[in-house]
Design an enzyme around this catalytic site. Structure first.
Site, PDB file in Angstrom:
ATOM      1  N   LEU A 279     -21.521  -1.556   7.117  1.00  0.00           N
ATOM      2  CA  LEU A 279     -22.069  -0.207   6.935  1.00  0.00           C
ATOM      3  C   LEU A 279     -21.203   0.845   7.604  1.00  0.00           C
ATOM      4  O   LEU A 279     -21.704   1.832   8.147  1.00  0.00           O
ATOM      5  CB  LEU A 279     -23.498  -0.172   7.513  1.00  0.00           C
ATOM      6  CG  LEU A 279     -24.484  -1.157   6.873  1.00  0.00           C
ATOM      7  CD1 LEU A 279     -25.747  -1.288   7.714  1.00  0.00           C
ATOM      8  CD2 LEU A 279     -24.838  -0.719   5.450  1.00  0.00           C
ATOM      9  N   GLY A 280     -19.881   0.642   7.618  1.00  0.00           N
ATOM     10  CA  GLY A 280     -18.974   1.614   8.202  1.00  0.00           C
ATOM     11  C   GLY A 280     -19.326   1.892   9.657  1.00  0.00           C
ATOM     12  O   GLY A 280     -19.570   0.964  10.439  1.00  0.00           O
TER      13      GLY A 280
ATOM     14  N   GLY B 217      -6.121 -10.023   0.880  1.00  0.00           N
ATOM     15  CA  GLY B 217      -5.795 -11.330   1.443  1.00  0.00           C
ATOM     16  C   GLY B 217      -4.792 -11.216   2.575  1.00  0.00           C
ATOM     17  O   GLY B 217      -4.998 -11.766   3.670  1.00  0.00           O
TER      18      GLY B 217
ATOM     19  N   GLY C 271      -3.172  -5.308   0.812  1.00  0.00           N
ATOM     20  CA  GLY C 271      -3.808  -6.305  -0.047  1.00  0.00           C
ATOM     21  C   GLY C 271      -4.847  -7.033   0.788  1.00  0.00           C
ATOM     22  O   GLY C 271      -4.583  -7.386   1.949  1.00  0.00           O
TER      23      GLY C 271
ATOM     24  N   ASP D 233       0.859  -1.190   0.000  1.00  0.00           N
ATOM     25  CA  ASP D 233       0.000   0.000   0.000  1.00  0.00           C
ATOM     26  C   ASP D 233       0.894   1.238   0.000  1.00  0.00           C
ATOM     27  O   ASP D 233       1.660   1.458   0.947  1.00  0.00           O
ATOM     28  CB  ASP D 233      -0.873   0.033   1.263  1.00  0.00           C
ATOM     29  CG  ASP D 233      -2.015  -0.963   1.212  1.00  0.00           C
ATOM     30  OD1 ASP D 233      -2.232  -1.575   0.144  1.00  0.00           O
ATOM     31  OD2 ASP D 233      -2.696  -1.118   2.248  1.00  0.00           O
TER      32      ASP D 233
ATOM     33  N   ASP E  99     -11.463  -5.552   5.729  1.00  0.00           N
ATOM     34  CA  ASP E  99     -10.669  -6.791   5.766  1.00  0.00           C
ATOM     35  C   ASP E  99     -10.551  -7.309   7.204  1.00  0.00           C
ATOM     36  O   ASP E  99     -10.653  -8.516   7.444  1.00  0.00           O
ATOM     37  CB  ASP E  99      -9.269  -6.547   5.187  1.00  0.00           C
ATOM     38  CG  ASP E  99      -9.325  -6.029   3.760  1.00  0.00           C
ATOM     39  OD1 ASP E  99     -10.272  -6.383   3.038  1.00  0.00           O
ATOM     40  OD2 ASP E  99      -8.413  -5.268   3.381  1.00  0.00           O
TER      41      ASP E  99
ATOM     42  N   ASN F 107      -4.073  -8.640   4.342  1.00  0.00           N
ATOM     43  CA  ASN F 107      -4.684  -7.936   5.470  1.00  0.00           C
ATOM     44  C   ASN F 107      -5.517  -8.894   6.324  1.00  0.00           C
ATOM     45  O   ASN F 107      -5.422  -8.900   7.558  1.00  0.00           O
ATOM     46  CB  ASN F 107      -5.619  -6.826   4.964  1.00  0.00           C
ATOM     47  CG  ASN F 107      -4.883  -5.616   4.450  1.00  0.00           C
ATOM     48  OD1 ASN F 107      -3.659  -5.520   4.566  1.00  0.00           O
ATOM     49  ND2 ASN F 107      -5.623  -4.686   3.869  1.00  0.00           N
TER      50      ASN F 107
HETATM   51  P1  ATP Z   1     -12.551  -0.625   3.639  1.00  0.00           P
HETATM   52  O1  ATP Z   1     -12.806  -0.800   2.154  1.00  0.00           O
HETATM   53  O2  ATP Z   1     -12.216   0.781   4.030  1.00  0.00           O
HETATM   54  O3  ATP Z   1     -11.614  -1.621   4.205  1.00  0.00           O
HETATM   55  P2  ATP Z   1     -15.276  -1.468   3.814  1.00  0.00           P
HETATM   56  O4  ATP Z   1     -15.989  -0.390   3.052  1.00  0.00           O
HETATM   57  O5  ATP Z   1     -15.085  -2.776   3.146  1.00  0.00           O
HETATM   58  O6  ATP Z   1     -13.918  -0.921   4.393  1.00  0.00           O
HETATM   59  P3  ATP Z   1     -16.783  -0.762   6.154  1.00  0.00           P
HETATM   60  O7  ATP Z   1     -18.225  -1.057   6.119  1.00  0.00           O
HETATM   61  O8  ATP Z   1     -16.333   0.638   5.975  1.00  0.00           O
HETATM   62  O9  ATP Z   1     -16.050  -1.771   5.154  1.00  0.00           O
HETATM   63  O10 ATP Z   1     -16.167  -1.250   7.548  1.00  0.00           O
HETATM   64  C1  ATP Z   1     -16.207  -2.586   7.969  1.00  0.00           C
HETATM   65  C2  ATP Z   1     -16.643  -2.635   9.413  1.00  0.00           C
HETATM   66  O11 ATP Z   1     -15.669  -1.941  10.212  1.00  0.00           O
HETATM   67  C3  ATP Z   1     -17.980  -1.955   9.685  1.00  0.00           C
HETATM   68  O12 ATP Z   1     -19.044  -2.868   9.506  1.00  0.00           O
HETATM   69  C4  ATP Z   1     -17.820  -1.529  11.120  1.00  0.00           C
HETATM   70  O13 ATP Z   1     -18.130  -2.599  11.978  1.00  0.00           O
HETATM   71  C5  ATP Z   1     -16.319  -1.211  11.227  1.00  0.00           C
HETATM   72  N1  ATP Z   1     -16.107   0.228  11.013  1.00  0.00           N
HETATM   73  C6  ATP Z   1     -15.760   0.842   9.855  1.00  0.00           C
HETATM   74  N2  ATP Z   1     -15.685   2.180  10.018  1.00  0.00           N
HETATM   75  C7  ATP Z   1     -15.987   2.424  11.308  1.00  0.00           C
HETATM   76  C8  ATP Z   1     -16.100   3.598  12.108  1.00  0.00           C
HETATM   77  N3  ATP Z   1     -15.880   4.808  11.603  1.00  0.00           N
HETATM   78  N4  ATP Z   1     -16.435   3.462  13.417  1.00  0.00           N
HETATM   79  C9  ATP Z   1     -16.660   2.240  13.950  1.00  0.00           C
HETATM   80  N5  ATP Z   1     -16.576   1.094  13.238  1.00  0.00           N
HETATM   81  C10 ATP Z   1     -16.259   1.178  11.947  1.00  0.00           C
END
Ligand code: ATP
Length: 322
Positions: free
Chosen positions: A239-240, A63, A61, A35, A272, A65
Site C-alpha cells: 500500500l505504498g 526480475g 526489470g 530503464d 520489487d 530488480n
Molecule cells: P512500484 O511499482 O513503484 O515498484 P508497487 O506499487 O508495486 O511499487 P508499493 O505498494 O508502492 O508497490 O510499495 C511497496 C512497498 O514499499 C510498500 O508496501 C511500502 O512498504 C514501501 N513503500 C513504498 N512507497 C513508500 C513510501 N513513500 N514510504 C515508505 N515506504 C514506502
C-alpha cells in the site's frame, strides 16, 4: 542461443553442469530491462508532449530488480532471465554481478534487451511502458533446462514480465520443492495452477483491483480476504507509504504492517525490493508479518533515492521499523 559467458549453443545453467546445483536462498525467474528514465514536471496526457530532463539509463526489470535487492541484503541469489546481445544486456549483467547475483542462468540473444520507458514526476510517482524484447523469449523449455536450479532454491520468485506459460512451467518444475512467490505484474488473469501455488501472492492496489474486478470493495483488508478466496496459500497487499497487509490462507488472519516514514524521491522498483526482501525472509522461516515488516524497511529505503537497483539498500542503510 548464446550464453552469457560468450559460448554459443544450448549450454545448460550452472545447476545442470554436473555435480550438485548451488542451493540458493532465492531464485528469481523474471525479466531484465533497461530503464530509460526522464523526469518531468507532470506526466503527459493522451496526445500531449511535455519536455523532460536528460535521459538516464538504469538497470531494471522486475526480475533483475528483485535479484539485486535480495543479494544486496545478503541473500544467496540467482537470476533466471534472458537479455539481448547488446549494450543494455551487458549493463544488466554487470549490475547483477556487482550485487553478487549468480548469473549462470541468464540467457542471451534472440531479441533486443527489454526496455522500460519511465517518466517520474516531482512527487516521485511514475508511469511505465515496457517493451519486453528478450524477456518474451524466456521459454518453458528454458525453465525445464534449469530444473535442478529451480528445485534446489529455498524460494522461487516470479513476476509477469515474462510469458505466462514460463511462469506456469516454473510452478510445475518447482513441484512444491521450494516456496513460490508471485508478484502478478503487469496484472492479468492467472490460471488456478499458478494461484494455488503462491505463498504469498504479492499485489499492489492496482494488481488487487485487476485480479478482483468489480468485486474489489473499498477496503484493502477485504481485498486480501477476497484474493485468498482465489486460492493462494497467502496474500500480501502493498500500500505504498501506508505499508502492507499480510493475509494467511490457513488461519484467515489479516495483519497490517506500517511503513517507516521517509521522504520519497522515486518509487520506481519499491515493490520489487519489498517482494524480494519478503521472499527471502519467508524462506528463512520468518512469520509473514515479521517478514513484511522487514520488507517494508527495504521498500522505504528504496524510495529515498532515484532509480531502482542503484537505490536498493544494504542492511546498514535500512530505516528503523515503523
Ligand atoms: P512500484 O511499482 O513503484 O515498484 P508497487 O506499487 O508495486 O511499487 P508499493 O505498494 O508502492 O508497490 O510499495 C511497496 C512497498 O514499499 C510498500 O508496501 C511500502 O512498504 C514501501 N513503500 C513504498 N512507497 C513508500 C513510501 N513513500 N514510504 C515508505 N515506504 C514506502
Amino acid at each position: 542461443m548464446t550464453r552469457t559467458d560468450g559460448t554459443a549453443g544450448a549450454a545448460a545453467p550452472a545447476g545442470e553442469r554436473g555435480g550438485a546445483p548451488d542451493a540458493f536462498d532465492l531464485l528469481v525467474v523474471g525479466s531484465a530491462n533497461a530503464d530509460l528514465v526522464v523526469r518531468v514536471e507532470r506526466r503527459p496526457g493522451a496526445g500531449e508532449t511535455v519536455l523532460g530532463s536528460d535521459l538516464a539509463v538504469h538497470p531494471g526489470g522486475k526480475g533483475a530488480n528483485q535479484a539485486v535487492a535480495a543479494a544486496r541484503l545478503g541473500a544467496r541469489t540467482a537470476l533466471l532471465a534472458r537479455v539481448g546481445d547488446d549494450a543494455h544486456g551487458r549493463l544488466l549483467l554487470q549490475a547483477q554481478r556487482a550485487a553478487g547475483v549468480a548469473v549462470d542462468g541468464v540467457l542471451t540473444g534472440g531479441a533486443p534487451t527489454g526496455v522500460a520507458l519511465i517518466t517520474v514526476d516531482p512527487s516521485g510517482d511514475n508511469s511505465i511502458v515496457v517493451s519486453p524484447g528478450a524477456n518474451a523469449l524466456l521459454t518453458p523449455g528454458d525453465i525445464r533446462s534449469a530444473a535442478r536450479l529451480v528445485r534446489a532454491a529455498r524460494v522461487v520468485s516470479a513476476q509477469l514480465e515474462i510469458p505466462l506459460a514460463t511462469v506456469v512451467e516454473t510452478v510445475r518444475v518447482l513441484g512444491g520443492a521450494g516456496r513460490f512467490v508471485l508478484n502478478p505484474s503487469p496484472a492479468g488473469p492467472l490460471p488456478a495452477e499458478v494461484l494455488t501455488a503462491c505463498d504469498p501472492l504479492v499485489v499492489n492496489e492496482h494488481e488487487a483491483r485487476v485480479l478482483l474486478g468489480d468485486g474489489a470493495g473499498p477496503d484493502p483488508a477485504g481485498w486480501a480476504r477476497s484474493l485468498l478466496a482465489l486460492g493462494p496459500r497467502s496474500v500480501v497487499v502493498t500500500l505504498g507509504a501506508a505499508g502492507a497487509l499480510t493475509a494467511d490462507g490457513r488461519t484467515g488472519v489479516v495483519e497490517r504492517v506500517a511503513a517507516p516514514r521517509v521522504s520519497a524521491v522515486d518509487t520506481t522498483g519499491a515493490g520489487d525490493a519489498f517482494t524480494a526482501a519478503l521472499a527471502w525472509r519467508l524462506g528463512r522461516g520468518e512469520e509473514p508479518a515479521a517478514a513484511a515488516r522487514y520488507a517494508a524497511r527495504v521498500g522505504a529505503a528504496a524510495v529515498t533515492r532515484p532509480g531502482a537497483q542503484e537505490a536498493y539498500p544494504v542492511p546498514a542503510q535500512l530505516p528503523p521499523p515503523a
